[in-house]
Scaffold this motif. Sequence first.
Motif, PDB file in Angstrom:
ATOM      1  N   THR A 268       0.831  -1.196   0.000  1.00  0.00           N
ATOM      2  CA  THR A 268       0.000   0.000   0.000  1.00  0.00           C
ATOM      3  C   THR A 268       0.869   1.251   0.000  1.00  0.00           C
ATOM      4  O   THR A 268       1.872   1.312   0.699  1.00  0.00           O
ATOM      5  CB  THR A 268      -0.895   0.003   1.252  1.00  0.00           C
ATOM      6  OG1 THR A 268      -1.729  -1.129   1.194  1.00  0.00           O
ATOM      7  CG2 THR A 268      -1.753   1.244   1.319  1.00  0.00           C
TER       8      THR A 268
ATOM      9  N   GLY B 216       7.220  -6.249   6.513  1.00  0.00           N
ATOM     10  CA  GLY B 216       6.739  -4.916   6.192  1.00  0.00           C
ATOM     11  C   GLY B 216       7.862  -3.958   5.865  1.00  0.00           C
ATOM     12  O   GLY B 216       8.968  -4.357   5.529  1.00  0.00           O
TER      13      GLY B 216
ATOM     14  N   SER C 111       4.069  -0.065   7.219  1.00  0.00           N
ATOM     15  CA  SER C 111       3.152  -1.107   6.778  1.00  0.00           C
ATOM     16  C   SER C 111       3.688  -2.449   7.264  1.00  0.00           C
ATOM     17  O   SER C 111       4.874  -2.741   7.080  1.00  0.00           O
ATOM     18  CB  SER C 111       3.055  -1.098   5.252  1.00  0.00           C
ATOM     19  OG  SER C 111       2.240  -2.149   4.796  1.00  0.00           O
TER      20      SER C 111
ATOM     21  N   THR D 122       2.529  -6.810   7.702  1.00  0.00           N
ATOM     22  CA  THR D 122       1.569  -7.872   7.409  1.00  0.00           C
ATOM     23  C   THR D 122       1.738  -8.996   8.417  1.00  0.00           C
ATOM     24  O   THR D 122       2.832  -9.245   8.909  1.00  0.00           O
ATOM     25  CB  THR D 122       1.771  -8.450   5.984  1.00  0.00           C
ATOM     26  OG1 THR D 122       3.107  -8.934   5.866  1.00  0.00           O
ATOM     27  CG2 THR D 122       1.494  -7.404   4.925  1.00  0.00           C
TER      28      THR D 122
ATOM     29  N   LEU E 272      -3.127  -6.561   6.802  1.00  0.00           N
ATOM     30  CA  LEU E 272      -2.207  -5.471   6.526  1.00  0.00           C
ATOM     31  C   LEU E 272      -2.533  -4.341   7.485  1.00  0.00           C
ATOM     32  O   LEU E 272      -3.687  -3.903   7.564  1.00  0.00           O
ATOM     33  CB  LEU E 272      -2.366  -4.978   5.085  1.00  0.00           C
ATOM     34  CG  LEU E 272      -1.600  -3.707   4.740  1.00  0.00           C
ATOM     35  CD1 LEU E 272      -0.142  -4.031   4.469  1.00  0.00           C
ATOM     36  CD2 LEU E 272      -2.212  -3.032   3.531  1.00  0.00           C
ATOM     37  N   ASN E 273      -1.533  -3.892   8.239  1.00  0.00           N
ATOM     38  CA  ASN E 273      -1.692  -2.753   9.136  1.00  0.00           C
ATOM     39  C   ASN E 273      -0.864  -1.609   8.564  1.00  0.00           C
ATOM     40  O   ASN E 273       0.327  -1.767   8.292  1.00  0.00           O
ATOM     41  CB  ASN E 273      -1.213  -3.101  10.546  1.00  0.00           C
ATOM     42  CG  ASN E 273      -2.060  -4.193  11.150  1.00  0.00           C
ATOM     43  OD1 ASN E 273      -3.274  -4.099  11.182  1.00  0.00           O
ATOM     44  ND2 ASN E 273      -1.420  -5.259  11.599  1.00  0.00           N
ATOM     45  N   PHE E 274      -1.502  -0.467   8.374  1.00  0.00           N
ATOM     46  CA  PHE E 274      -0.891   0.656   7.685  1.00  0.00           C
ATOM     47  C   PHE E 274      -0.981   1.898   8.568  1.00  0.00           C
ATOM     48  O   PHE E 274      -2.004   2.134   9.205  1.00  0.00           O
ATOM     49  CB  PHE E 274      -1.646   0.898   6.372  1.00  0.00           C
ATOM     50  CG  PHE E 274      -1.138   2.036   5.568  1.00  0.00           C
ATOM     51  CD1 PHE E 274      -0.028   1.884   4.752  1.00  0.00           C
ATOM     52  CD2 PHE E 274      -1.772   3.267   5.615  1.00  0.00           C
ATOM     53  CE1 PHE E 274       0.449   2.952   3.998  1.00  0.00           C
ATOM     54  CE2 PHE E 274      -1.305   4.333   4.866  1.00  0.00           C
ATOM     55  CZ  PHE E 274      -0.188   4.176   4.061  1.00  0.00           C
TER      56      PHE E 274
END
Length: 174
Positions: A73, A94, A110, A112, A122-124
């Motif tokens: 992302t 990430g 980011s 995962t 996915l943490n953004f």
Amino acid sequence: MSRAAGKVLSVLTLLGLAACNGGPATETLIAARQQAIDPPQLWRLEVMGGAGAVRSAVYVCADTPLREAFARTRAEVNGKPCQDTTSPLVKPNGWVLRCVVDGRPFAVSSTTTGDLERDFRLNFGLTQLYYYPTPNDPAPTTVRQSRHFLYMGACPAGWRIGDQAKPGRRPHPA
């Protein structure tokens, strides 16, 4: 020759043959070749809210390059892309980097968790840096989002790569 280069060469060969022979339509040949070498997969993408609740969901028909982009992302601020000012520091699950939009610097991260082939999250994060507000300035820009990706199987008949639809609806062409 890499696998990707081989795929491109195969597609170009099919396009050339279709143009010379007056054979099957080019789109049909490309779709058949795509199905043989990288069958499109249906994925469910869920945007997660607080406490893990699903805020929205969409189904996406994806080939390998599109699936790989799920975990890469890129940041935007008010619709403008955040331009990298550092190279990404890549970690096993990430990356982090710094970027800038309209002269404002940001930190982006980011990560995962899970199996990138079947079921992952996915943490953004995006955080404005060096923010020295005056009393009338708005709060600094900070965004956190979690997305859940779940492999569902083959794309339904008639769906093309990039097609997407909300649950219970027909696909929207990419």
